[in-house]
Design a protein around this motif. Structure first.
Motif, short mmCIF file in Angstrom:
data_model
loop_
_atom_site.label_atom_id
_atom_site.label_comp_id
_atom_site.label_asym_id
_atom_site.label_seq_id
_atom_site.Cartn_x
_atom_site.Cartn_y
_atom_site.Cartn_z
N SER A 68 0.81 -1.21 0.00
CA SER A 68 0.00 0.00 0.00
C SER A 68 0.85 1.27 0.00
O SER A 68 1.80 1.39 0.77
CB SER A 68 -0.90 -0.02 1.24
OG SER A 68 -1.48 1.23 1.46
N PHE A 69 0.48 2.23 -0.87
CA PHE A 69 1.08 3.57 -0.82
C PHE A 69 0.56 4.31 0.42
O PHE A 69 1.28 5.07 1.07
CB PHE A 69 0.71 4.35 -2.08
CG PHE A 69 1.55 4.03 -3.28
CD1 PHE A 69 2.21 5.04 -3.98
CD2 PHE A 69 1.68 2.73 -3.76
CE1 PHE A 69 2.98 4.76 -5.10
CE2 PHE A 69 2.43 2.45 -4.87
CZ PHE A 69 3.09 3.46 -5.56
N CYS A 70 -0.70 4.07 0.72
CA CYS A 70 -1.39 4.85 1.77
C CYS A 70 -0.82 4.61 3.16
O CYS A 70 -0.94 5.47 4.04
CB CYS A 70 -2.88 4.53 1.75
SG CYS A 70 -3.69 4.91 0.18
N ARG A 71 -0.20 3.45 3.38
CA ARG A 71 0.33 3.18 4.72
C ARG A 71 1.40 4.17 5.12
O ARG A 71 1.65 4.39 6.31
CB ARG A 71 0.87 1.74 4.80
CG ARG A 71 2.13 1.48 3.99
CD ARG A 71 2.50 0.00 4.04
NE ARG A 71 3.66 -0.30 3.22
CZ ARG A 71 4.92 -0.26 3.65
NH1 ARG A 71 5.17 0.08 4.92
NH2 ARG A 71 5.92 -0.57 2.85
N HIS A 72 2.01 4.83 4.13
CA HIS A 72 3.07 5.81 4.42
C HIS A 72 2.50 7.12 4.95
O HIS A 72 3.27 7.99 5.38
CB HIS A 72 3.90 6.06 3.16
CG HIS A 72 4.69 4.87 2.71
ND1 HIS A 72 5.92 4.54 3.25
CD2 HIS A 72 4.41 3.91 1.79
CE1 HIS A 72 6.37 3.43 2.68
NE2 HIS A 72 5.46 3.03 1.77
N THR A 73 1.19 7.26 4.95
CA THR A 73 0.57 8.49 5.48
C THR A 73 0.18 8.34 6.95
O THR A 73 -0.21 9.33 7.59
CB THR A 73 -0.69 8.86 4.69
OG1 THR A 73 -1.72 7.87 4.94
CG2 THR A 73 -0.41 8.91 3.19
N LEU A 74 0.25 7.13 7.48
CA LEU A 74 -0.28 6.87 8.81
C LEU A 74 0.40 7.70 9.90
O LEU A 74 -0.20 8.01 10.92
CB LEU A 74 -0.18 5.38 9.16
CG LEU A 74 -0.95 4.42 8.24
CD1 LEU A 74 -0.79 2.98 8.72
CD2 LEU A 74 -2.42 4.80 8.15
N HIS A 75 1.69 8.02 9.69
CA HIS A 75 2.44 8.78 10.69
C HIS A 75 2.47 10.27 10.38
O HIS A 75 3.10 11.04 11.11
CB HIS A 75 3.87 8.24 10.79
CG HIS A 75 3.93 6.78 11.18
ND1 HIS A 75 3.85 6.36 12.49
CD2 HIS A 75 4.04 5.66 10.43
CE1 HIS A 75 3.92 5.04 12.53
NE2 HIS A 75 4.05 4.59 11.29
#
Length: 375
Positions: A68-75
């Protein structure tokens, strides 16, 4: 960020139930139009997978979390993740979604941040060729992500409120089912059409053979349980309460399954609605014992005024004779016998009064054996 808390909050939104919402579809469509891309998504990053709550231009609905690309936005809840060219980005150039279908080259994702600061996923746009977007387009993505999150928060609140209402409703139903009587809510229109919105288990008081579901479907089943001689009066009382909006209180008979007559008492408060219909909030209770006691008391009241008149008049006559005449011992004994006889009649009658009173009051039924002594 506490990942276990984030996952727990994600689950609390009760998403991915298969319901497609128009407002979310419209938000991702606007995102595609604003950024001029073929693919736009609302993603939810779970423990092992990334799920697409809404997807436009993409047939798949799920990928692994590690891809997922989106997992890099979690932080980074405050920042939009921008990947102008995935083949030139060390984080993504070997990603299966870049090397294979859907061949992602451009990605921009605005985090979906909860009020607690957790990121559930993103509202993101994707293209199959390298791309750059302007500051205004980035700002638009942020606004659209916020709108999407506002909607999810509203839906969560509605879901929680619905759960609370259902819980309170279940508890109330359990309580009403334990009450020794039938609680109900009934509506009648100006045309006379009736419907029941609520009936407690106490319906069994009227008839154990008829279920609540049957009455909900055909409200007039209730009237078939009322004694035919009392039915016209009951219907008249209902109509009168409909017209004057006063408390409806009435007693009526039913015939139970043993084919014996029992009494029921109804009390209901009417409330007029905006459409001129009336809703009654009412209660029906078993009134058989009370009715029997009432009948006994009425009979006793009659007996007191009529039956007692004779012995009392006799006593008065005897005492008058004793006061006004000189008698020998034999005559006195004779009159004493009359007085004793009348006194015993009065004693028996007062005992009967006591028994009747005790029956109605649920008190011990023993009756004192004292006799009236005549001196």
């Amino acid at each position: 960020m506490n990942e276990s808390e984030r996952i727990k909050e994600l689950q609390s939104y009760n998403l991915l139930k298969g319901s497609k919402e128009k407002i979310l579809d419209e938000l991702v469509e606007i995102a595609s139009l604003v950024c001029n891309v073929p693919i736009s998504l609302i993603t939810l990053v779970g423990k092992d997978t990334q799920n697409f709550l809404v997807h436009r231009g993409l047939s798949i609905t799920q990928t692994s979390r590690k891809d997922s690309f989106c997992r890099h936005t979690l932080h980074q809840p405050e920042e939009i993740l921008i990947v102008p060219d995935s083949l030139k980005d060390e984080r993504f150039k070997n990603n299966v979604l870049v090397k294979g279908d859907p061949h992602i080259r451009f990605y921009a994702g605005a985090p979906l941040e909860t009020p607690n600061g957790n990121v559930l996923g993103t509202l993101c746009v994707i293209d199959t060729k390298p791309k750059k977007i302007s500051e205004n387009q980035k700002k638009a993505l942020k606004i659209l992500a916020k709108k999407a999150m506002d909607h999810l928060n509203d839906q969560k609140m509605i879901h929680l409120q619905k759960q609370q209402i259902e819980s309170h409703s279940d508890n109330l139903l359990k309580l009403t089912d334990e009450i020794p009587g039938m609680i109900y809510q009934c509506k009648m229109t100006e045309e006379g059409e009736m419907s029941f919105h609520f009936i407690s288990k106490g319906l069994e008081l009227l008839s154990p053979e008829i279920t609540r579901e049957q009455v909900y479907k055909d409200p007039h089943l209730i009237f078939t349980l009322i004694h035919e001689e009392d039915l016209p009066r009951v219907q008249k009382k209902i109509q009168k309460s409909f017209e004057n909006l006063r408390l409806w209180e009435h007693e009526f008979r039913i015939i139970n399954k043993e084919n014996t007559i029992e009494w029921r008492k109804v009390k209901a408060i009417p409330q007029k609605q905006n459409d001129n219909s009336v809703i009654w909030y009412g209660f029906i209770q078993d009134y058989t014992k009370e009715k029997a006691y009432q009948n006994k008391m009425e009979k006793l009241a009659f007996d007191i005024s009529h039956v007692l008149r004779k012995p009392v008049a006799t006593l008065l006559s005897l005492t008058s004779i004793l006061e006004n005449h000189t008698m020998d011992a034999q005559e006195i004994n004779e009159y004493n016998g009359y007085i004793k006889q009348v006194s015993e009649e009065l004693d028996a009658f007062t005992k009967e009064l006591y028994r009747t009173y005790a029956d109605g009051r649920d008190t011990p039924k023993s009756v004192p054996d004292e006799k009236v002594t005549i001196y």
